[in-house]
Write an enzyme that holds these catalytic residues in place. Structure first.
Site, short mmCIF file in Angstrom:
data_model
loop_
_atom_site.label_atom_id
_atom_site.label_comp_id
_atom_site.label_asym_id
_atom_site.label_seq_id
_atom_site.Cartn_x
_atom_site.Cartn_y
_atom_site.Cartn_z
N HIS A 24 -11.84 -5.58 47.24
CA HIS A 24 -11.03 -4.99 48.31
C HIS A 24 -11.88 -4.29 49.38
O HIS A 24 -11.67 -3.15 49.75
CB HIS A 24 -9.89 -4.10 47.79
CG HIS A 24 -10.27 -2.94 46.89
ND1 HIS A 24 -11.25 -2.04 47.21
CD2 HIS A 24 -9.76 -2.54 45.71
CE1 HIS A 24 -11.33 -1.13 46.26
NE2 HIS A 24 -10.45 -1.41 45.33
N HIS A 78 -3.78 2.47 33.80
CA HIS A 78 -3.95 2.47 35.26
C HIS A 78 -3.27 1.23 35.81
O HIS A 78 -3.43 0.14 35.24
CB HIS A 78 -5.45 2.46 35.56
CG HIS A 78 -5.82 2.45 37.01
ND1 HIS A 78 -5.06 3.02 38.00
CD2 HIS A 78 -6.93 1.94 37.64
CE1 HIS A 78 -5.66 2.85 39.16
NE2 HIS A 78 -6.78 2.20 38.98
N GLU A 80 -3.62 -0.27 38.87
CA GLU A 80 -4.21 -1.06 39.95
C GLU A 80 -4.34 -2.51 39.47
O GLU A 80 -4.48 -2.79 38.28
CB GLU A 80 -5.57 -0.48 40.37
CG GLU A 80 -6.03 -1.07 41.71
CD GLU A 80 -7.14 -0.29 42.40
OE1 GLU A 80 -7.64 0.69 41.85
OE2 GLU A 80 -7.49 -0.70 43.54
N ASP A 82 -6.49 -4.83 39.35
CA ASP A 82 -7.58 -5.40 38.56
C ASP A 82 -7.42 -5.13 37.07
O ASP A 82 -8.13 -5.74 36.26
CB ASP A 82 -8.95 -4.90 39.06
CG ASP A 82 -9.03 -3.40 39.22
OD1 ASP A 82 -8.00 -2.76 39.47
OD2 ASP A 82 -10.14 -2.85 39.09
N HIS A 145 -8.50 7.62 39.51
CA HIS A 145 -8.52 7.84 40.94
C HIS A 145 -7.19 7.50 41.62
O HIS A 145 -7.10 7.54 42.85
CB HIS A 145 -9.65 7.00 41.58
CG HIS A 145 -9.39 5.52 41.58
ND1 HIS A 145 -9.32 4.82 42.75
CD2 HIS A 145 -9.14 4.64 40.60
CE1 HIS A 145 -9.08 3.54 42.48
NE2 HIS A 145 -8.96 3.41 41.19
N ASP A 164 -11.00 3.58 35.02
CA ASP A 164 -12.04 3.40 36.05
C ASP A 164 -13.17 4.43 35.96
O ASP A 164 -14.32 4.15 36.34
CB ASP A 164 -11.42 3.50 37.45
CG ASP A 164 -10.76 2.21 37.89
OD1 ASP A 164 -11.18 1.13 37.43
OD2 ASP A 164 -9.81 2.28 38.69
N TYR A 196 -20.50 3.49 42.60
CA TYR A 196 -19.06 3.51 42.29
C TYR A 196 -18.43 4.85 42.72
O TYR A 196 -17.38 4.89 43.35
CB TYR A 196 -18.89 3.31 40.78
CG TYR A 196 -17.49 2.97 40.36
CD1 TYR A 196 -17.09 1.64 40.24
CD2 TYR A 196 -16.57 3.96 40.07
CE1 TYR A 196 -15.80 1.33 39.85
CE2 TYR A 196 -15.30 3.65 39.67
CZ TYR A 196 -14.92 2.33 39.57
OH TYR A 196 -13.64 2.02 39.18
N HIS A 229 -14.69 -0.86 33.75
CA HIS A 229 -15.65 -1.73 34.46
C HIS A 229 -17.06 -1.47 33.92
O HIS A 229 -17.44 -0.32 33.68
CB HIS A 229 -15.68 -1.43 35.96
CG HIS A 229 -14.41 -1.71 36.68
ND1 HIS A 229 -13.94 -2.99 36.91
CD2 HIS A 229 -13.50 -0.88 37.24
CE1 HIS A 229 -12.80 -2.93 37.58
NE2 HIS A 229 -12.50 -1.66 37.79
FE1 FEO Z 1 -8.62 1.49 40.15
FE2 FEO Z 1 -10.54 -0.78 38.55
O1 FEO Z 1 -9.03 -0.15 39.45
#
Ligand code: FEO
Length: 405
Positions: A24, A78, A80, A82, A145, A164, A196, A229
């Site tokens: 993104h 989370h 989001e 991904d 986040h 994250d 990050y 991640h």
């Molecule tokens: Fe906030 Fe890895 O997504």
């Protein structure tokens, strides 16, 4: 890559994205991973899913260990895309599962899926779920986040699944910090954490400090941190917490990042004597041309440096567009604990340097004023002024840096 046991009966079942270079808008030269975890216990529990495009890989990893019909719980830390993008695909195979998420997580989920057919339980910090030999404890981490974010602590395993937070965008066959350090380096790992943090978490420094304090007050015994991640922290499980606290306190190197763009090279020419002046004052310096550098790299270099000098030519009485783009990113990240200055060139009417100082002021950055601007092409005398400006700025940075020692 196939499933890997990270703790007794707890497996990484995620996917490695070797190819992603644009996350993104955030450049990821080293790819990333979408980590999720399967806990084989009396109540088999999956923590998070994966990005939609990686659903087949994620499904295969889970299937290698258990049939979906046997999974009792799904924790969604989370929402989001991904991590939740494949949620619908997973839930089609395990409609019997109960989903555990935060209130904001549930709200987010219903914007993407028809959740009427799912059993969803909203959890809060401190809520626990016993699944057999393991107990899951939930910890809300709003704005770390996203508003929905939470972590899951597996008590008896001393494992914090941190979504994250503490992650890094690294595609690698190494699953643990010690493995990564062995095949790459400690410096590369820590640089990925900084990258990050700078690009995603910079605005939330104060929140991060209070949340880490809360985690410490909960007295969690942690010997492994598994983010969503990158690599899992088992050799130095507390290192990412230390790094986050340091960064939230404004840690930076005694260094100046000169971040600029140029039309006909005048602003670019200015960078060289400025850089030399900074160097001669004993301060390290990095010069970054915006159109030659991914935005997220420029942001990281800004974040690593105590001082920032932004250079721009004036175009139609305005700042140069690529510089405006950089400032837009920076503004959104709400930087602090850095000192800024500006320089630039113009033809018949300035404007860029003034524009930059206004932006620094709006961001409440500390500044060294005035900046320096030259008309048309830098003369020898102008270059001498640039050199002196570099020295003065380096002196200001050194003085400012003392506040953080
Ligand atoms: Fe906030 Fe890895 O997504």
């Amino acid at each position: 890559m196939k499933a890997i046991e990270i703790k007794d009966g707890i497996y990484w079942v995620g996917a490695i994205d070797w190819a992603v270079r644009d996350f993104h808008g955030y450049v990821t030269p080293n790819g990333t991973t979408y980590n999720n975890y399967l806990i084989m216990d009396d109540e088999i529990t999956l923590v998070d899913t994966v990005k939609h495009d990686f659903a087949e890989i994620g499904l295969a990893n889970v299937r290698s260990l258990v049939d979906f019909s046997k999974i009792r719980n799904l924790v969604v830390n989370h929402v989001e895309n991904d991590h939740m993008g494949a949620l619908g695909i997973f839930m089609d195979l395990m409609p019997q599962a109960t989903i555990y998420t935060t209130g904001r997580g549930k709200q987010g989920m219903e914007r993407f899926f028809d959740i009427s057919r799912w059993n969803i339980k909203v959890v809060k910090t401190g809520d626990e779920l016993n699944i057999g030999r393991y107990t899951l404890q939930f910890i809300e981490t709003p704005m770390l986040h996203w508003p929905d974010s939470m972590m899951t602590y597996v008590k008896e395993a001393r494992l914090l699944i941190s979504q994250d937070a503490f992650g890094q965008h690294l595609a690698t066959t190494a699953r643990f910090d010690d493995e990564f350090i062995e095949c790459a380096s400690h410096a590369e790992l820590e640089d990925s954490v900084i990258d990050y943090y700078a690009n995603i978490l910079m605005p939330f420094g104060r929140l991060i400090k209070s949340k880490i304090k809360q985690i410490q007050e909960l007295g969690l015994e942690i010997d492994m941190i598994a983010p969503d991640h990158g690599i899992i922290w088992r050799k130095e499980p507390m290192r990412p917490l230390e790094m986050y606290l340091e960064m939230a306190d404004g840690k930076a190197s005694l260094r100046v990042a000169i971040i600029y763009d140029t039309m006909w090279h005048s602003t670019e020419i200015m960078t060289q004597p400025i850089m030399q002046g900074i160097k001669d004052e004993g301060v390290d310096c990095k010069v970054i041309k915006l159109r030659a550098t991914p935005m997220s790299v420029a942001i990281k270099e800004f974040w690593k440096s105590r001082g920032i000098l932004v250079g721009s030519p004036t175009l139609n009485n305005e700042v140069f567009p690529s510089v405006a783009e950089f400032i837009t990113h920076l503004r959104g990240l709400r930087p602090s604990n850095r000192i800024a200055g500006a320089f630039g060139s113009y033809g018949w009417g300035g404007g860029a340097v003034k524009w930059l100082y206004n932006e620094f002021q709006n961001m409440k950055l500390d500044m060294m004023e005035p900046g320096i601007q030259i008309q048309y092409r830098p003369s020898d005398e102008d270059e001498k002024k640039c050199y002196d400006f570099g020295r003065e700025f380096a002196k200001a940075v050194k003085e400012y840096h003392k506040n953080f020692e």
